[in-house]
Each structure stands twice: as C-alpha cells, then as structure tokens.
Scaffold this motif. Structure first.
Motif, PDB file in Angstrom:
ATOM      1  N   GLN A 124       0.829  -1.205   0.000  1.00  0.00           N
ATOM      2  CA  GLN A 124       0.000   0.000   0.000  1.00  0.00           C
ATOM      3  C   GLN A 124       0.861   1.252   0.000  1.00  0.00           C
ATOM      4  N   GLN A 125       0.383   2.239  -0.750  1.00  0.00           N
ATOM      5  CA  GLN A 125       0.975   3.564  -0.757  1.00  0.00           C
ATOM      6  C   GLN A 125      -0.147   4.591  -0.687  1.00  0.00           C
ATOM      7  N   GLU A 126      -0.037   5.539   0.242  1.00  0.00           N
ATOM      8  CA  GLU A 126      -1.047   6.587   0.323  1.00  0.00           C
ATOM      9  C   GLU A 126      -0.878   7.560  -0.839  1.00  0.00           C
ATOM     10  N   VAL A 127      -1.998   8.115  -1.296  1.00  0.00           N
ATOM     11  CA  VAL A 127      -1.964   9.153  -2.332  1.00  0.00           C
ATOM     12  C   VAL A 127      -2.667  10.387  -1.776  1.00  0.00           C
ATOM     13  N   GLY A 128      -2.187  11.540  -2.181  1.00  0.00           N
ATOM     14  CA  GLY A 128      -2.700  12.781  -1.621  1.00  0.00           C
ATOM     15  C   GLY A 128      -3.919  13.313  -2.333  1.00  0.00           C
ATOM     16  N   GLN A 129      -4.606  14.197  -1.654  1.00  0.00           N
ATOM     17  CA  GLN A 129      -5.681  14.989  -2.235  1.00  0.00           C
ATOM     18  C   GLN A 129      -5.396  16.451  -1.911  1.00  0.00           C
ATOM     19  N   SER A 130      -5.789  17.339  -2.804  1.00  0.00           N
ATOM     20  CA  SER A 130      -5.653  18.775  -2.513  1.00  0.00           C
ATOM     21  C   SER A 130      -7.015  19.434  -2.657  1.00  0.00           C
ATOM     22  N   PHE A 131      -7.186  20.515  -1.936  1.00  0.00           N
ATOM     23  CA  PHE A 131      -8.475  21.200  -1.871  1.00  0.00           C
ATOM     24  C   PHE A 131      -8.240  22.686  -2.125  1.00  0.00           C
ATOM     25  N   PRO A 132      -7.982  23.053  -3.392  1.00  0.00           N
ATOM     26  CA  PRO A 132      -7.555  24.423  -3.699  1.00  0.00           C
ATOM     27  C   PRO A 132      -8.605  25.494  -3.420  1.00  0.00           C
ATOM     28  N   GLN A 133      -9.884  25.119  -3.440  1.00  0.00           N
ATOM     29  CA  GLN A 133     -10.967  26.032  -3.099  1.00  0.00           C
ATOM     30  C   GLN A 133     -12.034  25.240  -2.366  1.00  0.00           C
ATOM     31  N   PRO A 134     -12.910  25.905  -1.619  1.00  0.00           N
ATOM     32  CA  PRO A 134     -13.989  25.169  -0.957  1.00  0.00           C
ATOM     33  C   PRO A 134     -14.806  24.358  -1.961  1.00  0.00           C
ATOM     34  N   GLY A 135     -14.960  23.062  -1.675  1.00  0.00           N
ATOM     35  CA  GLY A 135     -15.733  22.184  -2.554  1.00  0.00           C
ATOM     36  C   GLY A 135     -14.937  21.581  -3.699  1.00  0.00           C
ATOM     37  N   GLN A 177     -15.271  13.677  -5.708  1.00  0.00           N
ATOM     38  CA  GLN A 177     -15.992  14.479  -4.715  1.00  0.00           C
ATOM     39  C   GLN A 177     -16.060  15.959  -5.081  1.00  0.00           C
ATOM     40  N   CYS A 178     -15.360  16.362  -6.113  1.00  0.00           N
ATOM     41  CA  CYS A 178     -15.244  17.788  -6.451  1.00  0.00           C
ATOM     42  C   CYS A 178     -16.589  18.359  -6.913  1.00  0.00           C
ATOM     43  N   ARG A 179     -16.917  19.559  -6.434  1.00  0.00           N
ATOM     44  CA  ARG A 179     -18.216  20.175  -6.736  1.00  0.00           C
ATOM     45  C   ARG A 179     -18.094  21.421  -7.605  1.00  0.00           C
ATOM     46  N   ARG A 180     -16.958  21.627  -8.256  1.00  0.00           N
ATOM     47  CA  ARG A 180     -16.752  22.879  -9.002  1.00  0.00           C
ATOM     48  C   ARG A 180     -17.728  23.042 -10.163  1.00  0.00           C
ATOM     49  N   THR A 181     -18.293  21.945 -10.640  1.00  0.00           N
ATOM     50  CA  THR A 181     -19.173  22.031 -11.806  1.00  0.00           C
ATOM     51  C   THR A 181     -20.651  21.965 -11.430  1.00  0.00           C
ATOM     52  N   SER A 182     -20.967  22.182 -10.166  1.00  0.00           N
ATOM     53  CA  SER A 182     -22.361  22.078  -9.719  1.00  0.00           C
ATOM     54  C   SER A 182     -23.273  23.066 -10.437  1.00  0.00           C
ATOM     55  N   ASP A 183     -22.797  24.297 -10.624  1.00  0.00           N
ATOM     56  CA  ASP A 183     -23.636  25.303 -11.285  1.00  0.00           C
ATOM     57  C   ASP A 183     -23.954  24.887 -12.711  1.00  0.00           C
ATOM     58  N   TRP A 184     -22.969  24.320 -13.402  1.00  0.00           N
ATOM     59  CA  TRP A 184     -23.195  23.857 -14.769  1.00  0.00           C
ATOM     60  C   TRP A 184     -24.269  22.783 -14.796  1.00  0.00           C
ATOM     61  N   CYS A 185     -24.210  21.858 -13.858  1.00  0.00           N
ATOM     62  CA  CYS A 185     -25.188  20.767 -13.824  1.00  0.00           C
ATOM     63  C   CYS A 185     -26.587  21.300 -13.534  1.00  0.00           C
ATOM     64  N   ARG A 186     -26.688  22.255 -12.598  1.00  0.00           N
ATOM     65  CA  ARG A 186     -28.000  22.824 -12.274  1.00  0.00           C
ATOM     66  C   ARG A 186     -28.585  23.588 -13.452  1.00  0.00           C
ATOM     67  N   ALA A 187     -27.719  24.159 -14.284  1.00  0.00           N
ATOM     68  CA  ALA A 187     -28.185  24.999 -15.392  1.00  0.00           C
ATOM     69  C   ALA A 187     -28.666  24.193 -16.603  1.00  0.00           C
ATOM     70  N   LEU A 188     -28.466  22.883 -16.591  1.00  0.00           N
ATOM     71  CA  LEU A 188     -28.944  22.074 -17.711  1.00  0.00           C
ATOM     72  C   LEU A 188     -30.455  22.201 -17.843  1.00  0.00           C
ATOM     73  N   ASP A 189     -30.934  22.251 -19.072  1.00  0.00           N
ATOM     74  CA  ASP A 189     -32.385  22.354 -19.268  1.00  0.00           C
ATOM     75  C   ASP A 189     -33.058  21.027 -18.935  1.00  0.00           C
ATOM     76  N   ASP A 190     -34.340  21.073 -18.711  1.00  0.00           N
ATOM     77  CA  ASP A 190     -35.076  19.894 -18.268  1.00  0.00           C
ATOM     78  C   ASP A 190     -34.995  18.742 -19.271  1.00  0.00           C
ATOM     79  N   ALA A 191     -34.998  19.079 -20.554  1.00  0.00           N
ATOM     80  CA  ALA A 191     -34.936  18.023 -21.574  1.00  0.00           C
ATOM     81  C   ALA A 191     -33.607  17.272 -21.500  1.00  0.00           C
ATOM     82  N   THR A 192     -32.527  18.009 -21.287  1.00  0.00           N
ATOM     83  CA  THR A 192     -31.213  17.372 -21.181  1.00  0.00           C
ATOM     84  C   THR A 192     -31.114  16.534 -19.914  1.00  0.00           C
ATOM     85  N   LYS A 193     -31.638  17.058 -18.813  1.00  0.00           N
ATOM     86  CA  LYS A 193     -31.627  16.290 -17.563  1.00  0.00           C
ATOM     87  C   LYS A 193     -32.394  14.985 -17.718  1.00  0.00           C
ATOM     88  N   ALA A 194     -33.533  15.054 -18.392  1.00  0.00           N
ATOM     89  CA  ALA A 194     -34.333  13.850 -18.611  1.00  0.00           C
ATOM     90  C   ALA A 194     -33.605  12.864 -19.517  1.00  0.00           C
TER      91      ALA A 194
END
Length: 491
Positions: free
Chosen positions: A31-42, A101-118
């Motif tokens: 086993q080898q641990e690997v790092g994570q970085s959190f450059p901005q909240p989320g 776990q990254c949430r940087r694209t949350s706004d893009w996902c919310r902005a999808l139109d209903d037809a695309t989400k479906a």
C-alpha cells in the motif's frame, strides 16, 4: 500454485494484493497513500502522476514477493468518476485530476435544461451532478489551454483513473475502460452499451477523446514489470468490484462499502430499474456476454468524516480509537453530525449542503463527537436502504466491506438502525477480491457460478430489537439535522 494480482487504485491510497487461487486468500498486500488537494472550498484534486508511480511501486512490490512463482495476470479496480486528461503522445497528464468528490461544476449541472436532464436520466441512469465525469471533462476543456490545443491536434485523451493507468502501463497501446467505469461518466448509454452520440453532441465532447469500452472480464492489454509481461485481465470500478467480491450476483443481493464515501449497491439482474427515489441505475457488471444492472445509493462522505476527526481536528490519533471512544459513552449526548463536506449525494443530490454538528452543549465531550460521526454513517446507510425498499426490493440482510467495516461498534449500530443482520466477511477487502475474481474469470481459471465460493463468512451482527425505539428517535433527529444542512445561505 498460481497467483493473481489485484490492483486497487482508491481515493486515498493505491494498493496491490497477491491472491493465491488455490488457497482462496490474499497472501500479500502492498500500500501507498496518495494525496488529495483542496484548492478552493468544494474542490478536490489529485496528482495523476502520483497515482501512476505509486501503482507501479505496489505492483513491483507484489511481484518481488511472488519471486519465481507463476503470476497469471493483473486485475484492476479503481475509484470511479475521478477524471484525468492527458497527452496521447507523451502519456503525461496536462492538469490535476478532478476528484469524484469535487463540486466545481455544480452550477453547470443545475443549469442544464429539463430536456437534457431527462435525457441523461433515461440514457445513463444517473442524476445530472458534478459527481460524474462529463462536467469535469468540460471544465478542463474550457479552463485548461493545453486541453484545447491537444484537442485541435488530435492528441487529447480523457478518461477515468483506470483508463489513464492502463494507458501508462501499456505505453499507450491500450486506451480502454470497462462498462462500469464508462457508466459513471454521464456519457454512456447503459442500454445500448455504447457512448451516447446525442449526449456527446449536446455536451460538445468528441467521441475520439474517450476510451474504447470493454466488458469487465475482457483483456485490457499487457503490462511489463520486473522482467515479466502480464495480461491486464478484468476491470471494474471499485463499487462494482466489491459487489462481485461479495458474490452479490442474484437479484436482490447487495452490499454496503464503507470507504471514503458510503456506497450501497443491490443487484437487479438483467433489468435496469429507473429509480423514483433519488437512486442511480448503473451497470453492476458485464461478464460472459451478460449485463447485470444494479441500483446504487452513493453518499459522498463516510470514512472521510473519521479522517477529518484525525487529521483536521486532531481529536483522535487513529481510526481504531473511534470504537473505544464511542463505546465509552452510552449515547451521543444528543449530538448529531451530518457529513456534508462537499454536499450530499443520494437521495438529496444537493451540492450546496455543508457538514454540521447539532445538539452540542457544555457537557459535550470528544467521545460524544466521535460517536455522532460514527452514527451518522449508519444513518446515511439507513436513508439509502429505505430508498431501495421504496423501489420494491426486499432487504433481509446486508453484506458489508471497506475500511470502516472493521469497526464493531459501527457494524452493530448499523444492524440496529437497519433492523436486519449485517454480514461482514472474513476478507473485508471485497473490492480487491472482486478484481482478483474478474482476473480469474478473464483468464478462464474460474467460472461465474463458482464466484460465491471465494467469499468466506466472517461475523454477522444481529439487530438488537430492544434498541428499536431509541434508534428510530435518533434517526429522526439525524433527518432533522439533514434538513438544516440542506438550507442554502439565501434561504
């Protein structure tokens, strides 16, 4: 004697295991641990190069252990959704990998139109969310100059961690993935088993930058290490690999994996059931030309809460200490924890939610906080099991695995909260076992029907029905706290 090697490229570590097929057990692990970085909240990022070099290290370590003994092949499993972009000619990543776990694209996902989400829901079985790979690819294409340049030159590759590692280990000869990893991209049609041309067109993602998709028991190339050339045989995303390692191949059989996040998968067989309760419809595996589907509930944070207690707050020296502390108090003293560090996954899919403690008083101690964090994991699982039951799936037993399943307090709490037995196998590394089994299947060393024989019963935690009313009251308190975590600042 025939050995197999299972490589598990997880979120916080890369591990390799030597599996003795005749003895039906792991005989060595590195086993080898690997790092994570959190450059901005989320935001969550990882260094893809670090993942590769540490994967090479643990594989070499396993081959050193094997010595002159025969190693038949290497099976792969990996953290899903984490996205890597790299140069097809050099094999070098062009930017940090964007973590699942990254949430940087949350706004893009919310902005999808209903037809695309479906359309996403119907074709991929997923809820449009920053969790999945498509929006991560688009973010890199928009923000990373090298991505645009390499795309124009026909040199850009985009894929999940498995694709990147296999590309590197085969020196660019194999640009591939499997159906389970592809099904987590929001670009793969889980019914036709192909990249979905309409979704690719809507999102502006060229098909040519994506890998070839193969079955879980396929061959994925050859790897050269320590003067050996070994087939890469068998591949699945970590949660699907755990489903296989737990032998959950029949309709209604399922497992909960307690890792960085918490993942519940239940097999639905040849039927892809569209959830109306916030669950995901996903591919469980494709083996022997047959596709098995599953319902999945994904909670983004579970073991990461324990890691935060240790590394972020310094409340515990190690994860094992949590059991002793939790058992040192009769209850959490009214304290409840919601582990929404980067939002909440199923069934809420709320990227804006944030973690909180509630119910703290002057009498609250370190032990109460630790116990509340462990209990939150059990409550998360209860929410997901309730969703599965609402889909008409009868659950009479849950199989468990992953690092936190070693905690006896948590497993007993889980049985009490669910009201069903929790079955912990002898070998809790179900993800690695699934990769080893896929390798054996790919090489023709075992058959599908014999897979359950490789899982050995360990300990079954029976629910304490005398605590039923207490557990229900605590669960209701947790659900109230979740509603507080869901409140956005503008509300």
């Amino acid at each position: 004697m025939k050995y197999l090697i299972a490589l598990d490229a997880g979120t916080t570590s890369v591990r390799a295991f030597v599996y003795d097929l005749a003895e039906k057990k792991f005989v060595y692990r590195a086993q080898q641990e690997v790092g994570q970085s959190f450059p901005q909240p989320g935001w969550v990022e990882q260094d893809a190069d670090e993942i590769y070099y540490k994967a090479a290290y643990v594989l070499n370590d396993c081959l050193r252990f094997a010595g002159e003994k025969e190693v038949a092949g290497v099976g792969f499993t990996n953290q899903r959704e984490t996205t890597v972009l790299w140069d097809r000619e050099t094999g070098e990543p062009i930017c940090p990998a964007i973590g699942w776990q990254c949430r940087r694209t949350s706004d893009w996902c919310r902005a999808l139109d209903d037809a695309t989400k479906a359309l996403v829901r119907a074709r991929t079985g997923l809820v449009p969310d920053a969790y999945f790979s498509a929006s991560k690819i688009l973010w890199d294409l928009e923000h990373i100059p090298a991505a645009k340049r390499l795309l124009a030159e026909g040199r850009l590759c985009a894929g999940t961690v498995d694709s990147y590692l296999i590309f590197k280990f085969t020196e660019g000869r194999s640009f591939v993935t499997d159906v389970t990893n592809a099904s987590r991209t929001m670009l793969y049609n889980i019914h036709t088993l192909d990249w979905d041309e309409e979704l690719l067109a809507r999102f502006g993602i060229p098909r040519e930058i994506l890998p070839e998709v193969r079955a879980c028991d396929a061959r994925f190339g050859e790897i050269s290490l320590r003067d050996r050339v070994l087939p890469i045989a068998g591949l699945a995303g970590d949660q699907q690999a755990a489903l296989i390692g737990q032998g959950c191949l029949e309709v209604g059989e399922g497992k909960i994996t307690y890792g960085t996040g918490l993942f519940l998968l239940f097999s639905t067989g040849a039927r892809a059931i569209a959830s109306s309760n916030g669950l995901l419809t996903t591919i469980g595996c494709r083996i022997g030309g047959r596709t098995m589907y599953a319902l999945e509930g994904s909670a983004f944070h579970a073991g990461s809460g324990v890691q935060w207690l240790r590394d972020g707050l310094g409340l515990i020296p190690n994860a094992a200490e949590t059991q002793t502390l939790a058992e040192s108090v009769p209850d959490s003293g009214g304290v409840v924890f919601v582990p929404a560090f980067t939002g909440l996954g199923a069934p809420y899919w709320d990227a804006e939610a944030r973690a909180l403690f509630a119910g703290i008083t002057r009498g609250t101690t370190r032990a109460h906080l630790v116990r509340a964090v462990l209990e939150s994991i059990a409550f998360e699982a209860r929410e997901l099991v309730d969703c599965i039951r609402a889909e008409g799936v009868n659950i009479s037993l849950v199989r468990c695995d992953g690092g936190a399943s070693a905690n006896d307090f948590l497993m007993q709490c889980q049985a009490d909260v669910l009201g069903v037995p929790v079955d912990r196998p002898q070998e809790r590394e179900s993800t690695a076992l699934g990769a080893a089994m896929l390798c054996a299947l790919s090489l023709g060393l075992v058959d599908l029907h014999s897979l359950p024989e490789y899982r050995f019963a360990g300990q079954v935690f029976m629910p304490n029905f005398a605590r039923k009313d207490v557990c229900e009251a605590e669960y209701r308190t947790y659900r109230t706290a979740v509603r507080r975590a869901l409140l956005r600042p503008e509300e």
